[in-house]
Design a protein around this motif. Sequence first.
Motif, PDB file in Angstrom:
ATOM      1  N   ILE A   1      36.510  46.952  33.573  1.00 51.80           N
ATOM      2  CA  ILE A   1      37.292  45.669  33.272  1.00 51.80           C
ATOM      3  C   ILE A   1      37.434  44.716  34.307  1.00 51.80           C
ATOM      4  CG2 ILE A   1      39.260  44.792  32.016  1.00 51.80           C
ATOM      5  CD1 ILE A   1      39.302  47.224  30.409  1.00 51.80           C
ATOM      6  N   LEU A   2      37.715  45.373  35.676  1.00 52.02           N
ATOM      7  CA  LEU A   2      38.047  44.452  36.630  1.00 52.02           C
ATOM      8  C   LEU A   2      36.585  43.884  37.160  1.00 52.02           C
ATOM      9  CD1 LEU A   2      40.689  46.692  39.005  1.00 52.02           C
ATOM     10  CD2 LEU A   2      40.721  44.330  37.926  1.00 52.02           C
ATOM     11  N   HIS A   3      35.673  44.658  37.194  1.00 50.41           N
ATOM     12  CA  HIS A   3      34.121  44.411  37.496  1.00 50.41           C
ATOM     13  C   HIS A   3      33.908  43.126  36.793  1.00 50.41           C
ATOM     14  CE1 HIS A   3      33.956  47.781  40.013  1.00 50.41           C
ATOM     15  NE2 HIS A   3      32.976  47.101  40.834  1.00 50.41           N
ATOM     16  N   VAL A   4      34.074  43.177  35.560  1.00 46.08           N
ATOM     17  CA  VAL A   4      33.637  41.895  34.677  1.00 46.08           C
ATOM     18  C   VAL A   4      34.671  40.901  34.665  1.00 46.08           C
ATOM     19  CG1 VAL A   4      33.259  41.249  32.170  1.00 46.08           C
ATOM     20  CG2 VAL A   4      32.563  43.429  32.821  1.00 46.08           C
ATOM     21  N   THR A   5      35.920  41.152  34.852  1.00 45.96           N
ATOM     22  CA  THR A   5      36.882  40.004  34.775  1.00 45.96           C
ATOM     23  C   THR A   5      37.047  39.371  35.967  1.00 45.96           C
ATOM     24  OG1 THR A   5      38.758  41.336  34.739  1.00 45.96           O
ATOM     25  CG2 THR A   5      37.704  40.844  32.501  1.00 45.96           C
ATOM     26  N   ARG A   6      37.055  40.193  37.182  1.00 44.70           N
ATOM     27  CA  ARG A   6      37.303  39.787  38.456  1.00 44.70           C
ATOM     28  C   ARG A   6      36.081  39.994  39.408  1.00 44.70           C
ATOM     29  NH1 ARG A   6      42.555  38.671  39.704  1.00 44.70           N
ATOM     30  NH2 ARG A   6      41.683  37.823  41.336  1.00 44.70           N
ATOM     31  N   ALA A   7      34.919  39.450  39.112  1.00 45.06           N
ATOM     32  CA  ALA A   7      33.753  39.722  39.792  1.00 45.06           C
ATOM     33  C   ALA A   7      33.978  39.233  41.228  1.00 45.06           C
ATOM     34  CB  ALA A   7      32.513  39.204  39.171  1.00 45.06           C
ATOM     35  N   ASP A   8      34.554  38.045  41.370  1.00 42.41           N
ATOM     36  CA  ASP A   8      34.936  37.435  42.835  1.00 42.41           C
ATOM     37  C   ASP A   8      35.247  38.442  43.759  1.00 42.41           C
ATOM     38  OD1 ASP A   8      36.936  36.874  40.742  1.00 42.41           O
ATOM     39  OD2 ASP A   8      37.979  36.163  42.467  1.00 42.41           O
ATOM     40  N   ILE A   9      36.319  39.410  43.356  1.00 37.07           N
ATOM     41  CA  ILE A   9      36.970  40.501  44.328  1.00 37.07           C
ATOM     42  C   ILE A   9      35.829  41.369  44.830  1.00 37.07           C
ATOM     43  CG2 ILE A   9      38.293  42.430  44.350  1.00 37.07           C
ATOM     44  CD1 ILE A   9      39.954  41.213  42.205  1.00 37.07           C
ATOM     45  N   PHE A  10      34.776  41.492  43.999  1.00 32.73           N
ATOM     46  CA  PHE A  10      33.841  42.469  44.394  1.00 32.73           C
ATOM     47  C   PHE A  10      32.629  41.979  45.059  1.00 32.73           C
ATOM     48  CE2 PHE A  10      36.420  44.260  40.864  1.00 32.73           C
ATOM     49  CZ  PHE A  10      36.617  45.505  41.424  1.00 32.73           C
TER      50      PHE A  10
END
Length: 135
Positions: free
Chosen positions: A22-31
Amino acid sequence: MQHLDHPLSRALLSAAYGAAGILHVTRADIFLRIMPPWVPFPRETVIATGLCEMAGAIGLMIPRTRRLAGVMLALYALCVWPANVQHAINDLGTDTGLGWWYHVPRLLAQPLIIWWALHAGGVTDWPFRPRRPQR
């Protein structure tokens, strides 16, 4: 060879991969900051990895797909190791990033995460397999 069922191990790993997905999809900018420069289409790759994590998390919970999900999540953990190495390289050269206290254990834990996926998927019981009586 019959394997033991590991519902707690499976549920914990499924929850962890589901949350990470969920984080990878919703907060891709972090990764995006930890992507190695040689990875093509970095944003799309981050989102795709999130979808893979979510699919694996769901697959672990379905008996028919559990084994395949365990193998695929183990392979996934192996494939993202370069991003973890890149993250360490990026951070350790700055005063603003995470330090050795985070990166060394994280990099050393990757084989354990790979094993955990195989264990949760029922692919291996090692080292918990009951010993066979000697004859």
